[in-house]
Design a protein around this motif. Structure first.
Motif, mmCIF file in Angstrom:
data_model
loop_
_atom_site.group_PDB
_atom_site.id
_atom_site.type_symbol
_atom_site.label_atom_id
_atom_site.label_comp_id
_atom_site.label_asym_id
_atom_site.label_seq_id
_atom_site.Cartn_x
_atom_site.Cartn_y
_atom_site.Cartn_z
ATOM 1 N N UNK A 137 0.792 -1.212 0.000
ATOM 2 C CA UNK A 137 0.000 0.000 0.000
ATOM 3 C C UNK A 137 0.830 1.269 0.000
ATOM 4 N N UNK A 138 2.011 1.202 0.555
ATOM 5 C CA UNK A 138 2.843 2.396 0.485
ATOM 6 C C UNK A 138 3.733 2.353 -0.757
ATOM 7 N N UNK A 139 3.484 1.383 -1.619
ATOM 8 C CA UNK A 139 4.154 1.377 -2.902
ATOM 9 C C UNK A 139 5.588 0.886 -2.882
ATOM 10 N N UNK A 140 5.917 0.074 -1.907
ATOM 11 C CA UNK A 140 7.289 -0.426 -1.873
ATOM 12 C C UNK A 140 7.413 -1.824 -2.438
ATOM 13 N N UNK A 141 6.325 -2.588 -2.370
ATOM 14 C CA UNK A 141 6.409 -3.969 -2.825
ATOM 15 C C UNK A 141 6.941 -4.862 -1.733
ATOM 16 N N UNK A 142 6.476 -6.092 -1.714
ATOM 17 C CA UNK A 142 6.812 -6.985 -0.618
ATOM 18 C C UNK A 142 8.302 -7.271 -0.521
ATOM 19 N N UNK A 143 8.996 -7.224 -1.662
ATOM 20 C CA UNK A 143 10.421 -7.560 -1.636
ATOM 21 C C UNK A 143 11.185 -6.621 -0.708
ATOM 22 N N UNK A 144 10.664 -5.441 -0.523
ATOM 23 C CA UNK A 144 11.369 -4.458 0.297
ATOM 24 C C UNK A 144 11.557 -4.945 1.728
ATOM 25 N N UNK A 145 10.670 -5.829 2.171
ATOM 26 C CA UNK A 145 10.729 -6.297 3.546
ATOM 27 C C UNK A 145 12.049 -6.926 3.922
ATOM 28 N N UNK A 146 12.711 -7.505 2.950
ATOM 29 C CA UNK A 146 13.966 -8.192 3.223
ATOM 30 C C UNK A 146 15.124 -7.227 3.450
ATOM 31 N N UNK A 147 14.931 -5.996 3.050
ATOM 32 C CA UNK A 147 16.083 -5.098 3.025
ATOM 33 C C UNK A 147 16.215 -4.291 4.314
ATOM 34 N N UNK A 148 17.332 -3.638 4.414
ATOM 35 C CA UNK A 148 17.587 -2.771 5.566
ATOM 36 C C UNK A 148 17.365 -1.313 5.171
ATOM 37 N N UNK A 149 17.050 -0.456 6.127
ATOM 38 C CA UNK A 149 16.685 0.928 5.799
ATOM 39 C C UNK A 149 17.707 1.650 4.922
ATOM 40 N N UNK A 150 18.991 1.375 5.129
ATOM 41 C CA UNK A 150 19.953 2.171 4.362
ATOM 42 C C UNK A 150 19.956 1.835 2.887
ATOM 43 N N UNK A 151 19.266 0.770 2.518
ATOM 44 C CA UNK A 151 19.263 0.392 1.113
ATOM 45 C C UNK A 151 18.153 1.092 0.328
ATOM 46 N N UNK A 152 17.514 2.051 0.977
ATOM 47 C CA UNK A 152 16.387 2.686 0.303
ATOM 48 C C UNK A 152 16.680 4.132 -0.033
ATOM 49 N N UNK A 153 15.889 4.641 -0.953
ATOM 50 C CA UNK A 153 15.982 6.068 -1.256
ATOM 51 C C UNK A 153 15.219 6.837 -0.187
ATOM 52 N N UNK A 154 15.407 8.139 -0.180
ATOM 53 C CA UNK A 154 14.781 8.972 0.837
ATOM 54 C C UNK A 154 13.272 8.786 0.898
ATOM 55 N N UNK A 155 12.652 8.788 -0.246
ATOM 56 C CA UNK A 155 11.195 8.656 -0.269
ATOM 57 C C UNK A 155 10.763 7.282 0.194
ATOM 58 N N UNK A 156 11.537 6.299 -0.163
ATOM 59 C CA UNK A 156 11.171 4.946 0.242
ATOM 60 C C UNK A 156 11.252 4.792 1.754
ATOM 61 N N UNK A 157 12.242 5.424 2.352
ATOM 62 C CA UNK A 157 12.363 5.365 3.814
ATOM 63 C C UNK A 157 11.158 6.014 4.465
ATOM 64 N N UNK A 158 10.738 7.107 3.879
ATOM 65 C CA UNK A 158 9.593 7.780 4.454
ATOM 66 C C UNK A 158 8.363 6.874 4.408
#
Ligand SMILES: Nc1ncnc2c1ncn2[C@@H]1O[C@H](COP(=O)(O)OP(=O)(O)OP(=O)(O)O)[C@@H](O)[C@H]1O
Ligand SMILES: Nc1ncnc2c1ncn2[C@@H]1O[C@H](COP(=O)(O)OP(=O)(O)OP(=O)(O)O)[C@@H](O)[C@H]1O
Ligand SMILES: [Mg+2]
Ligand SMILES: [Mg+2]
Ligand code: NI
Lengths: 325, 573, 504, 324
Positions: free
Chosen positions: B441-462
């Protein structure tokens, strides 16, 4: 360089997580980033193998050691101080030579390492647990609790392991009588060492916790409504583990060596069951007289053990930090 | 001749099983005295381009192909030493995350002075003088006093301005500004943009501005590059691109820009989605997990009542009480938030908005005043159990998403934690399902769950931060700049979700934002803050149509103009 | 010349009566002198007394040396002797046994004193070489008449300064750090040494001590560990001086309790059975210990006193090492399967003490006796096994040097009956009791005729040997490390006397 | 601050009271002091009377009371071994220990910090790997062993450095003696300080390395680099300072234990300091020395930890929570 296009990459990522049927536990472990990072670091694999081998040697000592150095009936003083096989006057029965009592040094190292490993690991582990717990509480709660814990730590710091060991030994003797000292020797050693080590962990963890608890991720956890215990254990702890791991791996060496000193003071293992540290201490007396092997081989074994464990610890610390992988 | 020339840049993040291509064959150039705007989807690789130019890609990222030239000199292959000489002096960089960009242990002054003295032949005194001027230039009040403080004593927007000052202090020939104004109110934003324009015009500086704010793009840029999925989809003169976008993504992006002038029901969404993009479905709250019945005790009257709230920070400690200095961040603030309403809080950067949010969640203890939640006085809660009960009903999205995420936890664990802890799901499988769903729902996709916060862009972290806040199904949600780092499409998706939740569940919100368009669409009532005081509270339409307070009028006047956005596109929305 | 030497222990207080310990007395013996002294071969020589005679069995007359001056210049007279006797008897003195408590001193003239005893005592003056005479005036003037005892709050003058008649003066003294001795030009005897100053440093670590000698920083160190003897000899410029010491190392067993404290034998005490004790005796391969543990620096012995101190020592022979016989004896005594017993052992007191215990442990294991070895530093060890610890031991290793260099001391301290509190022979830790030995001991004390006396002593030792009351092991050896530049005399009592030293 | 300090002072007093109490209980288990004070042949009656005079037969609480009432007047009694007032003995030994501790702490910091930074910045460099491993081997061998090896190498074989003692010392003022001013004094410091400082050096180096590895990946370091700050500033002012909290903690603790428990090193090198005296006191059950020593140590640790706590505030402004 072959590049994978964006879509493919994303698809691959998606594949990995959701779609597949849940893999078995073993596959999951083998497939984890953790294990992957492990395999990627050659040094670590070597260190892990080294540690494993040393552990196996130590714990399988009764089955693989050529002699039983703790079986007094089988050792003879006439075999004392035989040099390693490649030297003159050696004896093929004793590959690395013998110590001053005629114990086979190779077997002595295996058996002695077992004692050292148990005492070393147990005491460091116990100290770390106590220290981390108290440090977290003191750092996170602050105020009176902090002052209380830290002043207890100050008292503790005042007493070096030697005095603590003497104290515990005295108390144990008072309670249990002197009869079963063989059984209690282990516990006394572990408790004494743990008691004298925990302060370092407590103070380090406390210091880092005081810094971490003001950070926003901890505040976010508080906003979620997590209770302090969980915040400490799940959020702060992993972030303050770095120094703890450094101290713990280094402390292992210290524990092994201190154990030997305590044994010398009569509060540890009896001299007929020398640990690695005790063997080094014995050998120390024979350095000038040319019987170097008595100290050097156990010393090497200990150095090897410490080196391997530290390399593993270094890697583990890095691996636990996602940014460093 | 162009100052910066990027040719066929490709940046990869090698993962364990696959290589992630964050920037795919991008070519750009910036000319002296010109401003290039970069817009695009959140996570499209905009920041990565900037990082690649300055040579500070986060490991394991690396430049896999292409070339970067600065004044015709190739800089992507430079030795470490020479690369260092470029930084600061010739290329000024403003990172996206201003709140974590400042060393927490050094005063703002010392960070400024050291940077100035590294690059300019000034004495300590002169450097300090210049530092004070810079701080003044970026609109921080009381610079002499403020400059000696530590970053944590600054508000989000102020920190962002310090970072800007730091990037500009050596007068570099190229400035890369990654979302430089996200945390700034419109008046400060205008001031900063003015400053940047002036730099370009007077000193012939080339500038690359990465932003989501179409207003900013329209306002100051000469050229625009639009990025989508790591690729450059459109690139040209600003008038051209905004006025007559060619690529469907650009068209759809422009159409989704929220409008400050009229209130609409839902935010227009971007309908351009490439095959592997994130699915956007409208959810049916009544059957959805987020909408499950909640067992909150009924409250009559306003949900939150704030009375005479005062907050004072000690800015200088001393043994002598008379020599202590205080900063009054919140002064006698009183307002109510009705159930099911969204209360907007706007105002000057540094006016105390985040402080109020923190006070309400109990992260700060107020100096005086009361905060009533229902009938409970939050400031006097002692019992741990009661505090926890309150906390569950209340959630907060932090202004700085990155530092509010525990860097050592996977995103999945971060989001699952409140669900597990508040026992909102019955088993591990369900927790997992909910987390996946939230990520979707926040547009990240389930795969994002496996990752750590630093692997994301600013908007994705938000968005991770938003997902976590929603995970407890709160009754009252405090949003501190929840969409500042989001591109309009994601912003629309999330704000729509919030609106849905509000409609179905009477979710109450305290909504802090600088984006007046968003405020207009989201809020029922709005408070305007300045200097720690609440100068005006009024209904949404009333505020926009007939502002009472002088400061409010000033704010509204400064809203970036939308003239350049083609009428046709706006109409089509 | 300057002599620099190190010893393993420290020289603490300088008061010659505060500690009855070999090294302290040895060092102070260079500064202070007694009425007698001992020569290189330990023979008693005239010291401050030129000669003496026993005018009747209970009265000894000493003729003092004339013209002797203390370091501070005052004269040595009979007053000083009387004063010293009083002082050595006073509270806080650790040497009060040097002069029998009931002995009276009568000053005949300035240079003649009589000692009046209550009964005959042929060995009255045997320990007087370490009963040092102090200057009455100096001591009184400096308010040091009272011996500093550990319970005092302030050290008295005599503990920090020394004023003797000996060949050396103390130039500076920092306890535990460094003591500097200076030649006494006014010494009454003709110096055989050529030293001007002597610097003493305590070095407790064996290896460091040896290293300091090897590197040439020191001229003499003692003791050196037996294993380093070869190294010291091989090193150019240093030699190891070795020789027998007067200390007898032996094993004792609890023969008093009805059940051992540390054993799996319940309800009876196996050590009460002479066969068990003999079995232990014969299980020990003393030659192996000598060769491997002591590196030949020990003399196996069959009796409880050094052969140098007892003329008939040669008549005694050890029971042979014979594990089979040992097993047979054990079986005969009803312990065919052996038993277990706890053993106490010091680990920093005697030469290779712990290693000896370990070797014994292993040897006993071969005949089926399981020994649980408890090796401790001497402080804890002595606190446990002596009277003050309630003789908390079943089997222990101890060493003994008779201070008077005479057998009676051994019999009196180690071999007479005692009760639980230690009245009787306080160091008979095993508590065995043989009335015959007690009787002989009393006779020996008063027997003046040397031959008869030796017969009595031999008889007592014979009883002990036959019953294996103790298991004597060996005389431990002395090992001093000396630079080639230094010639000195190594006395068997392990005292280092500077007056025998020459350096070139 | 003043409030903080007074509170800590009161706490220190309590700590010392507890230490005194604990040491009292403990000494009953260490051994019998009387045995050490007299020769082995001393009769039982004499021993008993000595015990009586020493007050060792009094009930423990009474002994404790006597001890405390004297201790508050800085009277720790007379050493059983030395027959000298304990306070005098300490005064003589303190300079030796402090100079040794100072030198080895200096060694540990001067070598440990730069090497830690280097190893943290150059994670893969062979030099840093080598250094890390070698220092590990150094600490995995017992102190006495290292000391003996160093002596063997540098004193016996090469004959460069003395094997024991402080060398020549110079008297400064009424009670301080220093070895810093003579060549032999400085030479004598080298081996013991290396032996003593090796462990702390390794610890500090590894700690800094570990912390550096984390810190250099933070955004503010990235931004500091982006500003073009020279490496020196980035590494020392920004990165190092952010690693300091654990380092300062451990350094404080280690410094304390260097001063307090340099026993083994001092024994090996026959360094006439407090550690040597303490070990002798333990071996000889010299209760007055031990208890005075423990009190001194307790006070020192409280003081060091007080300083460390203040340093936290100086290092990290976020800890100076500004509260109304
Ligand atoms: N360290 C990393 N490891 C793996 N992937 C990364 C890493 N850093 C960034 N990425 C990925 O690279 C892509 C581009 O990131 P980038 O920060 O450039 O996005 P952006 O365009 O700036 O987005 P936003 O507007 O949200 O800031 C994102 O999808 C992100 O997930
Ligand atoms: N811990 C602190 N110590 C001292 N001053 C502080 C502290 N926290 C905030 N302040 C000050 O309080 C004021 C209000 O800060 P706050 O973060 O609430 O501003 P804001 O309205 O959220 O601004 P922005 O829009 O820039 O985020 C600022 O001037 C800030 O400098
Ligand atoms: Mg970005
Ligand atoms: Mg804010
Ligand atoms: Ni859903």
């Amino acid at each position: 360089m072959p590049t994978v296009s964006n879509e493919e990459a994303k698809a691959a990522v998606q594949d990995r997580s959701g779609a597949q049927p849940a893999p078995g536990r073993m596959t999951r472990i083998l497939d984890s980033d953790f294990f992957h990072a492990f395999l990627r670091s050659k040094v670590t694999v070597v260190a892990a193998c080294g540690t494993l081998i040393l552990f196996l040697l130590a714990f399988l000592a009764p089955w693989i050691a050529p002699h039983d150095p703790f079986d007094l009936a089988s050792i003879s003083i006439m075999d004392a101080r035989v040099p390693p096989v490649w030297m003159d006057y050696s004896d093929p029965r004793f590959v690395l030579g013998t110590d001053d009592q005629g114990r086979d040094l190779l077997s002595g190292i295996f058996y002695g390492m077992r004692i050292s490993l148990i005492v070393g690991f147990c005491s460091v582990f116990a100290a770390a647990i106590i220290g981390i717990t108290l440090g977290l509480i003191a750092g996170y709660m602050g105020g009176r609790i902090d002052a209380l814990i830290m002043r207890i730590a100050d008292v503790q710091l005042t007493f070096p392991a030697i005095l603590i060991a003497l104290l515990i030994d005295g108390v144990a003797n008072g309670i249990f009588g002197s009869l079963d000292r063989d059984i209690f020797a282990f516990y006394i050693l572990i408790v004494a060492l743990a008691l004298s080590f925990w302060v370092q962990y407590a103070r380090t963890v406390r210091g880092s916790t005081m810094v971490e608890k003001n950070k926003e991720y901890v505040q976010a956890a508080r906003v979620i409504g997590l209770p302090s215990v969980i915040i400490m254990a799940r959020h702060i702890l992993p972030n303050v583990m770095g120094p703890v791991m450094v101290i713990a791996t280094i402390n292992l060496a210290l524990a092994v060596v201190t154990e030997a000193t305590l044994s010398f003071l009569g509060v540890g293992m009896p001299p007929t069951q020398p640990s690695l540290g005790t063997l080094i201490a014995i050998g120390n007396d024979f350095l000038y007289s040319g019987e170097w092997w008595i100290a050097i081989f156990p010393g090497l074994a200990l150095a090897l053990l410490v080196l391997n464990v530290n390399l593993l610890g270094d890697w583990l610390r890095d691996a636990l930090n996602p940014k460093l992988r | 001749m162009s100052v910066l020339d990027i040719r066929d840049l490709t940046v990869e993040f090698p993962g364990r099983k696959s290589v992630f291509v964050a920037v795919d064959d991008v070519s750009l150039s910036v000319e002296a005295g010109k401003i290039l705007g970069v817009v695009g989807e959140s996570g499209a690789g905009k920041s990565t381009v900037g990082n690649a130019v300055i040579g500070l890609l986060q490991e394991p990222g690396h430049i896999a192909g292409g070339e970067i030239f600065l004044h015709g000199q190739r800089i992507d292959r430079l030795a470490y030493k020479q690369q260092r000489l470029l930084r600061g002096r010739r290329i000024g960089m403003i990172f996206q995350d201003p709140l974590t960009s400042l060393d927490p242990l050094q005063t703002v002054e010392s960070q400024l002075v050291e940077t100035i003295r590294t690059h300019l032949p000034l004495t300590g005194k002169q450097a300090r003088q210049r530092a004070v001027e810079l701080i003044d230039a970026v609109g921080i009040p009381d610079p002499e006093e403020r400059i000696g403080q530590y970053p944590h004593q600054f508000s989000g927007g102020m920190r962002q301005r310090v970072v800007i000052a730091l990037a500009l202090c050596a007068e570099p020939e190229l400035v890369i500004a990654d979302e430089p104004t996200t945390a700034l109110d419109v008046s400060i934003q205008a001031q900063i943009l003015e400053l940047m324009k002036k730099l370009c015009a007077e000193r012939n500086v080339a500038m690359m501005v990465i932003t989501h704010d179409m207003g900013v793009i329209a306002d100051i840029t000469d050229h625009v590059a639009v990025m989508y999925h790591g690729r450059l989809v459109e690139y040209g003169e600003t008038n051209q691109v905004l006025g007559a976008p060619e690529h469907p993504y650009t068209q759809s992006l422009i159409s989704a820009v929220p409008r400050p002038d009229i209130k609409v029901d839902r935010f227009p969404v971007v309908n351009y989605i490439e095959a592997a993009g994130t699915p956007q479905r409208q959810i049916d709250i009544s059957t959805h997990w987020l909408g499950k019945a909640r067992d909150f005790s009924a409250v009559s009257g306003p949900l939150v009542r704030i009375r005479d709230l005062d907050m004072r920070f000690e800015t200088r400690g001393s043994i002598f009480p008379s020599r202590r200095k205080y900063f009054q961040a919140v002064k006698k603030v009183s307002f109510d938030i009705e159930q099911g309403e969204t209360f907007g809080l706007v105002g000057e950067s540094g006016s105390g908005k985040s402080t109020i949010a923190r006070l309400v969640t109990g992260l700060y203890q107020p100096t005086s005043g009361t905060i009533l939640f229902g009938e409970t006085d939050l400031t006097s809660l002692k019992n741990r159990r009661d505090v926890l009960a309150m906390r569950r009903q209340m959630q907060m999205i932090f202004q700085d998403p990155y530092s509010s995420l525990n860097a050592r936890m996977r995103v999945r664990e971060i989001i699952a934690e409140p669900i597990r802890f508040h026992k909102l799901a019955s088993g591990n499988a369900e927790v997992r399902r909910i987390v996946d769903d939230l990520l979707d729902h926040v547009g990240l996709g389930t795969a994002a769950g496996q990752k750590y916060p630093h692997e994301f862009s600013g908007g994705q972290r938000q968005r991770i931060s938003i997902a976590r806040a929603l995970a407890t199904r709160p009754r009252f949600l405090i949003c501190d700049e929840p969409t500042s780092a989001l591109d309009v499409s994601i912003q629309a998706q999330i704000l729509n979700l919030l609106k849905d939740l509000q409609e179905e569940l009477r979710l109450t919100m305290l909504f802090i934002s600088h984006d007046l368009a968003v405020i207009r669409q989201m809020c029922n009532r709005i408070g305007v803050m300045r200097h720690g005081e609440l100068c005006e509270v009024s209904g949404c339409d009333q505020l926009f149509e007939a502002p009472q307070h002088a400061y409010t009028r000033e704010l509204l006047d400064l809203m970036p103009s939308m003239e350049l956005l083609s009428r046709a596109n706006l109409e089509s929305a | 010349e300057t002599l620099k030497f190190a010893f393993q222990g420290t020289l603490n207080a300088l008061d010659p009566y505060s500690l009855n310990e070999t090294f302290t007395l040895s060092s102070l013996g260079n500064v202070y002198e007694g009425l007698t002294r001992r020569g290189a071969d330990l023979a008693i020589e005239p010291g401050l007394a030129e000669r003496w005679e026993i005018i009747d069995p209970n009265r000894w007359r000493f003729y003092l040396r004339k013209g002797v001056k203390f370091h501070n210049g005052s004269d040595f007279t009979a007053e000083d002797v009387a004063f010293s006797v009083d002082r050595v008897h006073s509270e806080g003195s650790d040497l009060s046994t040097r002069v029998p408590a009931d002995a009276k001193v009568e000053i005949v003239d300035d240079y003649t004193v009589d000692f009046v005893l209550t009964g005959p005592n042929p060995i009255l003056h045997y320990e007087w070489d370490t009963f040092y005479i102090m200057d009455k005036e100096w001591t009184t003037e400096n308010d040091a008449v009272k011996v500093t005892s550990a319970s005092d709050t302030a050290a008295n003058y005599a503990a920090l300064h020394a004023n003797g008649t000996g060949p050396f003066k103390i130039a500076s003294h920092e306890a535990g750090v460094k003591t500097v001795f200076e030649k006494n030009d006014g010494w009454w005897d003709k110096p055989a040494h050529n030293l001007d100053t002597v610097e003493f440093t305590p070095i407790s670590s064996d290896a460091t001590r040896v290293a300091a000698l090897l590197s040439g920083e020191l001229d003499m160190v003692y003791p050196i560990p037996v294993q380093d003897i070869k190294r010291v000899n091989d090193n150019a410029g240093t030699v190891a001086l070795t020789g027998p010491e007067l200390r007898t190392i032996f094993l004792g067993m609890d023969q008093m309790r009805d059940e051992l404290l540390y054993s799996d034998v319940k309800g009876k005490n196996p050590f009460k059975d002479a066969r068990v004790r003999k079995a232990f005796y014969q299980a020990i391969d003393i030659e192996a210990i000598k060769k491997k543990v002591m590196r030949d620096l020990s003399t196996p012995t069959a009796i409880m006193i050094s052969p140098f101190l007892f003329s008939k020592a040669g008549e005694f022979e050890r029971y042979p090492y014979d594990p089979e016989a040992s097993k047979a004896l054990l079986a005969e005594a009803g312990y065919a399967d052996g038993f277990s017993v706890g053993m106490d052992c010091p680990n920093d007191r005697y030469v290779n003490d712990e290693a000896i215990c370990q070797a014994v442990t292993a040897m006993l294991a071969r005949v089926g006796v399981k020994v649980n070895l408890n090796a401790q530093p001497k402080a804890k060890y002595f606190a446990k096994i002596l009277a003050s610890g309630g003789y908390d031991t079943s089997f222990y290793l101890l060493g003994w040097t008779p201070g008077s260099l005479d057998s009676w001391n051994v019999l009196d301290n180690l071999m007479n009956c005692r009760d639980e509190t230690g009245a009787g022979s306080p160091f008979n830790n095993g508590g065995f009791c043989d009335a015959k030995i007690d009787e002989l001991t009393d006779q020996i004390l008063v027997e003046i005729d040397p031959d008869k006396r030796d017969d009595l002593i031999a008889e007592a030792f014979r009883i002990s040997h036959d019953n294996a009351y103790y298991l004597p092991l060996h005389q431990q050896g002395l090992a001093w490390g000396v630079s080639d530049k230094v010639q000195l005399i190594q006395r068997a009592d392990n005292q280092f006397k500077f007056r025998f030293v020459t350096k070139n | 601050m003043i409030g903080f300090a007074t509170r800590r002072f009161v706490q220190a007093m309590i700590v010392m009271l507890v230490v005194a109490l604990l040491s009292f209980t403990m000494f009953r288990f260490v051994g019998d002091p009387v045995n050490q004070m007299v020769g082995i042949e001393t009769s039982l009656e004499e021993r008993e009377s000595l015990r009586e005079r020493l007050g060792l037969n009094d009930p423990i609480p009474i002994q404790f009371y006597h001890f405390l009432s004297k201790a508050v007047r800085f009277d720790f009694g007379t050493s059983y071994q030395f027959r000298q007032p304990v306070s005098d003995l300490f005064a003589k030994r303190i300079p030796a220990t402090l100079e040794l501790s100072f030198t080895s702490a200096l060694f540990a910091l001067v070598v440990g910090i730069p090497m830690g930074i280097f190893a943290g910045l150059n994670r893969e460099s062979p030099v840093s790997k080598l250094f890390l491993s070698v220092s590990l081997i150094g600490i995995s061998l017992p102190t006495f062993f290292i000391g003996i090896l160093l002596i063997f190498l540098f004193s016996v074989t090469l004959q460069w450095l003395p094997s024991f003692g402080r060398g020549e010392t110079v008297q400064i003022g009424s009670w301080w003696t220093t070895g810093f001013l003579t060549v032999s004094g400085l030479k004598a410091l080298i081996l013991p300080s290396i032996t003593l400082g090796l462990y702390q050096m390794t610890l500090i180096m590894r700690l800094i390395r570990a912390e550096m590895l984390e810190v250099i990946r933070t955004d503010y370091i990235k931004f500091a680099r982006a500003r073009g700050l020279p490496d020196r500033l980035v590494n020392f002012r920004h990165a190092l300072k952010n690693t300091l909290v654990p380092v300062v903690t451990i350094t404080g603790l280690q410094l304390g234990s260097i001063i307090a428990f340099a026993t083994i090193t001092e024994t090996v090198f026959q360094w006439p300091g407090m550690g040597l005296m303490f070990l002798q006191a333990v071996q000889n059950v010299d209760i007055p020395i031990m208890s005075a020593y423990l009190l001194l140590t307790a006070f020192m640790f409280v003081a060091i930890n007080f300083i460390v706590d203040i340093l936290y505030f100086l290092i990290d402004p976020r800890l100076r929570v500004g509260r109304p």
